[in-house]
Design an enzyme around this catalytic site. Structure first.
Site, PDB file in Angstrom:
ATOM      1  CG  ASP A  53       3.471   2.528   1.484  1.00 40.87           C
ATOM      2  OD1 ASP A  53       2.918   2.846   0.417  1.00 40.87           O
ATOM      3  OD2 ASP A  53       3.757   3.345   2.368  1.00 40.87           O
ATOM      4  CG  HIS A  55      -4.349   4.704  -0.949  1.00 36.71           C
ATOM      5  ND1 HIS A  55      -4.275   6.048  -0.625  1.00 36.71           N
ATOM      6  CD2 HIS A  55      -3.058   4.285  -1.083  1.00 36.71           C
ATOM      7  CE1 HIS A  55      -3.005   6.415  -0.555  1.00 36.71           C
ATOM      8  NE2 HIS A  55      -2.251   5.371  -0.839  1.00 36.71           N
TER       9      HIS A  55
END
Length: 314
Positions: A152, A225
């Site tokens: 992330d 995403h």
């Protein structure tokens, strides 16, 4: 109140192994506002006091003020240009709620004990005038991964680009060196996510799982995403934010999630990313990750400079 060279808060602190996100609402009354101003002015001193015992922990804290509270705390100050409440989003399938939040304390360290101690000191000062909306204790998960198993924050800018990304400049000169932050608590359905194959997960994210390589453009789905969160202007300029997301969870409670934390000089960039995630562009093309991750909170805050907070303490 303004200084010629105001000192920013530690928005660009090094990546942390531990974090606490503390969101509070402040009770009515002048006494409450006075107390809060005093504590905000003392945040840097509290960080020094707690962090001095273990300097290698690199303790830091960013304090943010919500739109509703700002006018109570600083009635004589000019209102920051982009300060506004978090706008809820309702798409065809998923929604991002707007939830209460007057104050944010984003505490980071390499050790959880220092995060805890600073949060304890803050609540000792604020407990009589403020109520906790939520407290999330985040942790580093393996090599900067979220609980979905993917790295992330890969696309966070660094160096001078990061500075330009998060700090207000000439567009609002009175608040140069300040920033904006949006925080959301997401809960993951790990059982449903785990039922996907690795290949299906990679298509949902837009990156490879093991080595964190972005998939080729002709492979990434339009609702992945990565694609949904990529904003490129007509001239090729990419609009960025700095994400300081952290995983959190409780095995006993069966709660697993990510605290999204996005800093930007203009919150409109983060808001556009969220609009694309929940509403879609075109409408209906929502972020595939939302089929497994549910937003349960949403708050927006202005992050004044440390100089402003100290000078305005009263």
């Amino acid at each position: 109140m303004a200084a010629m060279n105001p000192l920013p808060q530690d928005v660009l602190a090094p990546p942390a192994k531990s974090a606490i996100f503390l969101v509070l609402t402040v009770r009515d009354g002048d006494e409450a506002a006075d107390t809060v101003r005093g504590v905000l002015g003392d945040v840097a001193a509290l960080v020094r006091s707690v962090g001095f015992r273990i300097p290698e922990a690199q303790l830091s804290c960013v304090a943010g003020v919500g739109s509703v509270l700002w006018d109570r705390l600083y009635p004589a100050a000019k209102r920051p240009l982009h300060l506004r409440p978090f706008t809820p989003l309702t798409g065809a399938k998923h929604a991002a709620p707007s939830t209460p939040g007057d104050l944010l304390f984003h505490i980071r360290s390499s050790r959880q004990d220092t995060c805890f101690e600073l949060s304890r000191q803050l609540m000792a000062r604020l407990g009589s005038v403020a109520d906790a909306v939520f407290e999330i204790q985040g942790f580093r998960y393996y090599d900067e991964r979220d609980l979905l198993g993917f790295v992330d924050g890969t696309e966070n800018p660094g160096g001078a680009i990061a500075v330009d990304t998060v700090f207000v400049g000439d567009e609002d000169p009175e608040y140069a060196g300040s920033s904006y932050v949006i925080v959301q608590k997401y809960l993951h359905d790990l059982e449903a996510w785990g039922a996907l194959t690795v290949e299906q997960q990679q298509l949902a994210i837009g990156r490879t799982k093991s080595d964190d390589i972005e998939l080729p453009d002709d492979v990434k789905p339009a609702n992945s995403h990565v694609v949904v969160n990529s904003i490129v202007e007509a001239d090729g300029t990419e609009r960025r934010i700095v994400r300081e997301n952290m995983p959190f969870g409780s095995a006993a409670a069966g709660e697993f999630g990510t605290l999204f934390c996005g800093y930007a000089a203009d919150p409109a960039i983060t808001e556009l990313m969220l609009h694309r995630m929940f509403i879609g562009e075109p409408a209906g093309n929502h972020d595939r990750i939302l089929d497994f991750s549910t937003a349960v909170t949403g708050c927006s805050f202005f992050v004044p400079t440390a100089t402003f907070l100290e000078d305005s303490a009263g």
